[in-house]
Design a protein around this motif. Sequence first.
Motif, PDB file in Angstrom:
ATOM      1  N   ARG A 128       0.844  -1.190   0.000  1.00  0.00           N
ATOM      2  CA  ARG A 128       0.000   0.000   0.000  1.00  0.00           C
ATOM      3  C   ARG A 128       0.885   1.248   0.000  1.00  0.00           C
ATOM      4  O   ARG A 128       2.058   1.200   0.386  1.00  0.00           O
ATOM      5  CB  ARG A 128      -0.949   0.045   1.192  1.00  0.00           C
ATOM      6  CG  ARG A 128      -0.297   0.183   2.553  1.00  0.00           C
ATOM      7  CD  ARG A 128      -1.128   1.042   3.512  1.00  0.00           C
ATOM      8  NE  ARG A 128      -1.057   2.452   3.166  1.00  0.00           N
ATOM      9  CZ  ARG A 128      -2.051   3.314   3.287  1.00  0.00           C
ATOM     10  NH1 ARG A 128      -3.200   2.928   3.754  1.00  0.00           N
ATOM     11  NH2 ARG A 128      -1.880   4.595   2.948  1.00  0.00           N
ATOM     12  N   LYS A 133      -2.852  12.165  -1.645  1.00  0.00           N
ATOM     13  CA  LYS A 133      -3.219  12.096  -0.228  1.00  0.00           C
ATOM     14  C   LYS A 133      -4.365  13.049   0.107  1.00  0.00           C
ATOM     15  O   LYS A 133      -4.278  14.239  -0.181  1.00  0.00           O
ATOM     16  CB  LYS A 133      -2.006  12.448   0.651  1.00  0.00           C
ATOM     17  CG  LYS A 133      -0.850  11.459   0.590  1.00  0.00           C
ATOM     18  CD  LYS A 133      -1.254  10.040   0.924  1.00  0.00           C
ATOM     19  CE  LYS A 133      -1.854   9.865   2.307  1.00  0.00           C
ATOM     20  NZ  LYS A 133      -2.325   8.471   2.529  1.00  0.00           N
ATOM     21  N   GLN A 184      -8.077   2.244  -4.230  1.00  0.00           N
ATOM     22  CA  GLN A 184      -8.632   2.520  -2.897  1.00  0.00           C
ATOM     23  C   GLN A 184      -9.503   3.774  -2.902  1.00  0.00           C
ATOM     24  O   GLN A 184      -9.126   4.803  -3.462  1.00  0.00           O
ATOM     25  CB  GLN A 184      -7.461   2.702  -1.910  1.00  0.00           C
ATOM     26  CG  GLN A 184      -7.879   3.114  -0.508  1.00  0.00           C
ATOM     27  CD  GLN A 184      -6.691   3.156   0.455  1.00  0.00           C
ATOM     28  OE1 GLN A 184      -5.770   2.351   0.339  1.00  0.00           O
ATOM     29  NE2 GLN A 184      -6.707   4.083   1.386  1.00  0.00           N
ATOM     30  N   GLY A 186     -10.891   6.307  -0.178  1.00  0.00           N
ATOM     31  CA  GLY A 186     -10.650   6.652   1.216  1.00  0.00           C
ATOM     32  C   GLY A 186     -11.940   6.964   1.956  1.00  0.00           C
ATOM     33  O   GLY A 186     -13.004   7.176   1.347  1.00  0.00           O
ATOM     34  N   ALA A 187     -11.813   7.005   3.295  1.00  0.00           N
ATOM     35  CA  ALA A 187     -12.979   7.263   4.146  1.00  0.00           C
ATOM     36  C   ALA A 187     -13.678   8.563   3.749  1.00  0.00           C
ATOM     37  O   ALA A 187     -14.912   8.647   3.730  1.00  0.00           O
ATOM     38  CB  ALA A 187     -12.517   7.338   5.598  1.00  0.00           C
ATOM     39  N   ARG A 188     -12.880   9.569   3.416  1.00  0.00           N
ATOM     40  CA  ARG A 188     -13.456  10.881   3.098  1.00  0.00           C
ATOM     41  C   ARG A 188     -14.242  10.886   1.797  1.00  0.00           C
ATOM     42  O   ARG A 188     -14.978  11.824   1.511  1.00  0.00           O
ATOM     43  CB  ARG A 188     -12.342  11.938   3.062  1.00  0.00           C
ATOM     44  CG  ARG A 188     -11.745  12.205   4.423  1.00  0.00           C
ATOM     45  CD  ARG A 188     -10.336  12.765   4.332  1.00  0.00           C
ATOM     46  NE  ARG A 188      -9.720  12.798   5.650  1.00  0.00           N
ATOM     47  CZ  ARG A 188      -9.180  11.740   6.254  1.00  0.00           C
ATOM     48  NH1 ARG A 188      -9.175  10.554   5.647  1.00  0.00           N
ATOM     49  NH2 ARG A 188      -8.654  11.836   7.454  1.00  0.00           N
ATOM     50  N   LYS A 209     -13.189   2.080   1.728  1.00  0.00           N
ATOM     51  CA  LYS A 209     -13.055   2.306   3.168  1.00  0.00           C
ATOM     52  C   LYS A 209     -14.341   2.922   3.727  1.00  0.00           C
ATOM     53  O   LYS A 209     -14.986   3.740   3.065  1.00  0.00           O
ATOM     54  CB  LYS A 209     -11.841   3.190   3.454  1.00  0.00           C
ATOM     55  CG  LYS A 209     -10.533   2.522   3.013  1.00  0.00           C
ATOM     56  CD  LYS A 209      -9.310   3.272   3.463  1.00  0.00           C
ATOM     57  CE  LYS A 209      -8.719   2.652   4.694  1.00  0.00           C
ATOM     58  NZ  LYS A 209      -7.492   3.353   5.146  1.00  0.00           N
ATOM     59  N   ARG A 239     -12.238   0.927   9.017  1.00  0.00           N
ATOM     60  CA  ARG A 239     -11.050   1.723   9.386  1.00  0.00           C
ATOM     61  C   ARG A 239     -11.327   2.645  10.569  1.00  0.00           C
ATOM     62  O   ARG A 239     -10.618   3.616  10.798  1.00  0.00           O
ATOM     63  CB  ARG A 239     -10.507   2.495   8.181  1.00  0.00           C
ATOM     64  CG  ARG A 239     -11.510   3.315   7.432  1.00  0.00           C
ATOM     65  CD  ARG A 239     -11.947   4.591   8.087  1.00  0.00           C
ATOM     66  NE  ARG A 239     -10.932   5.620   8.030  1.00  0.00           N
ATOM     67  CZ  ARG A 239     -10.868   6.651   8.860  1.00  0.00           C
ATOM     68  NH1 ARG A 239     -11.791   6.805   9.812  1.00  0.00           N
ATOM     69  NH2 ARG A 239      -9.927   7.572   8.758  1.00  0.00           N
ATOM     70  N   HIS A 274      -5.318   3.237  10.878  1.00  0.00           N
ATOM     71  CA  HIS A 274      -6.194   4.410  10.975  1.00  0.00           C
ATOM     72  C   HIS A 274      -7.269   4.198  12.039  1.00  0.00           C
ATOM     73  O   HIS A 274      -7.779   5.151  12.618  1.00  0.00           O
ATOM     74  CB  HIS A 274      -6.831   4.724   9.613  1.00  0.00           C
ATOM     75  CG  HIS A 274      -5.816   5.124   8.582  1.00  0.00           C
ATOM     76  ND1 HIS A 274      -5.148   4.200   7.824  1.00  0.00           N
ATOM     77  CD2 HIS A 274      -5.311   6.332   8.243  1.00  0.00           C
ATOM     78  CE1 HIS A 274      -4.289   4.828   7.039  1.00  0.00           C
ATOM     79  NE2 HIS A 274      -4.362   6.125   7.252  1.00  0.00           N
ATOM     80  N   GLU A 300      -0.077   0.230   8.152  1.00  0.00           N
ATOM     81  CA  GLU A 300       0.931   1.208   7.730  1.00  0.00           C
ATOM     82  C   GLU A 300       2.293   0.888   8.339  1.00  0.00           C
ATOM     83  O   GLU A 300       2.424   0.675   9.547  1.00  0.00           O
ATOM     84  CB  GLU A 300       0.474   2.624   8.109  1.00  0.00           C
ATOM     85  CG  GLU A 300      -0.648   3.066   7.169  1.00  0.00           C
ATOM     86  CD  GLU A 300      -1.068   4.520   7.299  1.00  0.00           C
ATOM     87  OE1 GLU A 300      -1.697   5.017   6.357  1.00  0.00           O
ATOM     88  OE2 GLU A 300      -0.779   5.159   8.330  1.00  0.00           O
TER      89      GLU A 300
HETATM   90  C1  PEP Z   1      -4.994   5.952   4.056  1.00  0.00           C
HETATM   91  O1  PEP Z   1      -5.249   4.755   3.860  1.00  0.00           O
HETATM   92  O2  PEP Z   1      -3.844   6.421   4.065  1.00  0.00           O
HETATM   93  C2  PEP Z   1      -6.113   6.874   4.396  1.00  0.00           C
HETATM   94  C3  PEP Z   1      -6.064   8.158   4.085  1.00  0.00           C
HETATM   95  O3  PEP Z   1      -7.099   6.238   5.058  1.00  0.00           O
HETATM   96  P1  PEP Z   1      -8.587   6.734   5.443  1.00  0.00           P
HETATM   97  O4  PEP Z   1      -9.237   7.115   4.159  1.00  0.00           O
HETATM   98  O5  PEP Z   1      -9.165   5.510   6.090  1.00  0.00           O
HETATM   99  O6  PEP Z   1      -8.438   7.883   6.401  1.00  0.00           O
END
Ligand code: PEP
Length: 339
Positions: A128, A133, A184, A186-188, A209, A239, A274, A300
Amino acid sequence: MIISMKAGATQAQVAHVIEKIESYGYQAHPIYGQERVVIGAIGNGQMKDHIQSLESAPGVDSVMPILKPFKLVGRELKKEKTFVRVGDNIEVGNSHFIVMAGPCSVESREQLMTTAVAVKEAGAQILRGGAYKPRTSPYDFQGLEEEGLKLLAEAREATGLKVVTEVLSDGQVSLVAEYADIVQVGARNMQNFALLKKLGKCGRPILLKRGMSSTVREFLLSAEYIVSEGNPHVILCERGIRTFETYTRNTLDLSAVPLLNELSHLPVVVDPSHGTGKRSLIKPMAKAAVAAGADGLLIEVHPNPEEAFSDGPQSLQPAEFADLMQAVRQYAAIENRRM
Ligand code: PEP
Ligand code: MN
């Protein structure tokens, strides 16, 4: 609506039922089992008006409504677990327990290669690393972008690990999917519906996520967006969610793992990094995730967490990761999972 065909129903009978379903304005999703064919009729209309006509079609055994709002990802339509294939030899969701590990952000060739070699040696199958970001502050490191994707591809070439990396917007999907083995969300972005729809057409497995304030119902409906657009290869990732607790970054909802397994046939992995935000909690939560029935982990790892551009406090050093892997291997064996 679930139309269950009789064992031994002919292809022509199945085709006839599909045609009927489509003529009523529904999408037909046939599932070919060992013994019989089950057809999901998915749409918004008043299917009950058509039940009798479908029940009397040749080869039909029974017709039942789907009660849950998540129709394609729910267990009502498909009882058997879904295996998500990644490359030729990885299947997320089967008896193998899958570990995805690597840095929060791709920072440099040296950082990524060192981490990739270390996690591979410890037994991870998937690397990963974020090239794009999603940072809370616009002044924080935003990722190496395409350069980061290229480094991930180099690391895959060098180690044989598969690669999972995050996409931030629908405009980035084709570029990220070109480099990633798993894309992926992400949560957001869990409820970025334009992005989810685009990913339904991208042809790569998706790691979805859970949003940090999302219910399990909302989580599964987001997966439904991807699957209903044509991509059934979705892996769910717990997560952690926001609660009143402040000692941890999030509250890792491990009860969501058996719950998701009850409600959905999709594979479920857990991200204790996370989910807790604290290095010392990651190994115990990783062991607990195996016991809860997870199909894998996302962890991570950074060669020098103190210098990490993001998420240093929750990143394991390679030796700590190797130690975690040893423990997880023992717990996986208890649960009849191989690593
Ligand atoms: C990540 O996997 O680095 C990440 C940003 O995770 P999350 O979306 O769960 O905060
Ligand atoms: Mn991170």
